[in-house]
Scaffold this motif. Structure first.
Motif, PDB file in Angstrom:
ATOM      1  N   LEU A 145       3.268 -41.520  39.691  1.00 30.94           N
ATOM      2  CA  LEU A 145       3.089 -41.807  41.028  1.00 30.94           C
ATOM      3  C   LEU A 145       3.361 -40.982  42.172  1.00 30.94           C
ATOM      4  CD1 LEU A 145       4.003 -45.725  40.875  1.00 30.94           C
ATOM      5  CD2 LEU A 145       1.908 -44.717  40.173  1.00 30.94           C
ATOM      6  N   GLU A 146       4.019 -39.832  42.073  1.00 30.38           N
ATOM      7  CA  GLU A 146       4.239 -39.191  42.777  1.00 30.38           C
ATOM      8  C   GLU A 146       3.596 -37.867  42.922  1.00 30.38           C
ATOM      9  OE1 GLU A 146       6.882 -39.045  45.578  1.00 30.38           O
ATOM     10  OE2 GLU A 146       6.864 -41.157  44.742  1.00 30.38           O
ATOM     11  N   HIS A 147       2.853 -37.472  41.681  1.00 33.99           N
ATOM     12  CA  HIS A 147       2.266 -36.297  41.636  1.00 33.99           C
ATOM     13  C   HIS A 147       0.706 -36.531  41.432  1.00 33.99           C
ATOM     14  CE1 HIS A 147       5.916 -33.927  41.771  1.00 33.99           C
ATOM     15  NE2 HIS A 147       6.411 -34.679  40.806  1.00 33.99           N
ATOM     16  N   ASP A 148      -0.155 -35.719  41.568  1.00 32.62           N
ATOM     17  CA  ASP A 148      -1.492 -35.858  41.234  1.00 32.62           C
ATOM     18  C   ASP A 148      -1.889 -35.046  39.897  1.00 32.62           C
ATOM     19  OD1 ASP A 148      -2.348 -37.234  43.752  1.00 32.62           O
ATOM     20  OD2 ASP A 148      -2.625 -35.463  44.775  1.00 32.62           O
ATOM     21  N   TYR A 149      -1.941 -36.004  38.888  1.00 26.40           N
ATOM     22  CA  TYR A 149      -2.052 -35.510  37.624  1.00 26.40           C
ATOM     23  C   TYR A 149      -3.740 -35.567  37.103  1.00 26.40           C
ATOM     24  CZ  TYR A 149       2.954 -34.712  36.740  1.00 26.40           C
ATOM     25  OH  TYR A 149       4.284 -34.401  36.893  1.00 26.40           O
ATOM     26  N   GLU A 150      -4.199 -34.733  36.501  1.00 26.77           N
ATOM     27  CA  GLU A 150      -5.385 -35.014  36.099  1.00 26.77           C
ATOM     28  C   GLU A 150      -5.561 -35.936  34.785  1.00 26.77           C
ATOM     29  OE1 GLU A 150      -5.919 -31.931  39.046  1.00 26.77           O
ATOM     30  OE2 GLU A 150      -4.641 -31.940  37.136  1.00 26.77           O
ATOM     31  N   LEU A 151      -4.392 -36.158  34.018  1.00 22.20           N
ATOM     32  CA  LEU A 151      -4.361 -36.868  32.980  1.00 22.20           C
ATOM     33  C   LEU A 151      -3.026 -37.085  32.584  1.00 22.20           C
ATOM     34  CD1 LEU A 151      -7.038 -36.780  29.993  1.00 22.20           C
ATOM     35  CD2 LEU A 151      -4.687 -36.470  29.355  1.00 22.20           C
TER      36      LEU A 151
END
Length: 223
Positions: A41-47
């Protein structure tokens, strides 16, 4: 591209992270569900690659919380191999389900497939004038007011917003929203449009849903 692995088994987690790095991805690793959810929720992961049996929070709980916020692609990677487990994972919103023991080559191929799909993912929101639709949270607002729609009304408005400015035939609308072949004796589309207009247009001065004579309907600021 950065992938988050949420895996409590030390050997498996390290193996996945090392393999992903060698395959050209950045990879973060969380060893329990609570930390994994926080990172997701804290980072913009691609997957996300997510185990089911996790300390803190299990994978089902993590996915349910993630899906309340975003639609990042998720692959379950787990020893839970029952059909019911697969169905549960997919119903919760997982994009794929891979059972341990697994082939790392197959995992990478599935990752690439999902990321290709992700490149064409639809926008987070659709807007026209003061109308706003959020597909992930299933929220509709106009003029700052929340509009409550039934499931079919939401799907109909979603379609009209995605194809705004286009004249959509009743046949096309029936196929997309009701998954049915349009019968000229059935007025299901006209009835649904009437109900949608009552909620989206009637309370407001500027009308957005327009009838296109001999064709069907269009969502636009001007017909």
């Amino acid at each position: 591209m950065t992938i988050l692995v949420i895996e409590d088994d030390v050997k498996t987690g390290d193996y996945l992270r090392k393999g992903l790095l060698e395959s050209g991805y950045n990879a973060d690793l969380a060893r329990n569900g609570t930390d994994g959810l926080h990172m997701a929720l804290e980072h913009d992961y691609e997957l996300l690659i997510l185990d089911v049996m996790l300390p803190g929070m299990d994978g089902w709980q993590v996915l349910a919380e993630v899906r309340r916020v975003c639609d990042v692609p998720v692959i379950f990677l787990t020893a839970r191999d029952q059909v019911d487990d697969r169905i549960r994972g997919l119903r919760l919103g997982a994009d794929d389900y891979l059972v341990k023991p697994f082939s790392f080559t197959e995992l990478v191929l599935r990752i690439r497939t999902l990321l290709r799909r992700g490149a064409a993912r639809e926008p987070d929101t659709f807007e026209l004038a003061d109308l706003r639709l959020d597909p992930t949270r299933r929220k509709v607002m106009r003029g700052g007011l929340t509009i409550v729609l039934t499931n079919k009304e939401f799907l109909l408005l979603h379609l009209l917003l995605k194809r705004q400015g286009e004249a959509l035939s009743r046949t096309m609308i029936a196929s997309e929203v009701w998954d049915m072949n349009f019968d000229s004796d059935t007025n299901v589309v006209d009835v649904a449009i009437k109900r949608l207009r009552a909620k989206v247009d009637a309370p407001f001065e500027h009308k957005l849903i327009h009838t296109v004579r001999s064709i069907g309907y269009m969502l636009a600021e001007q017909p």
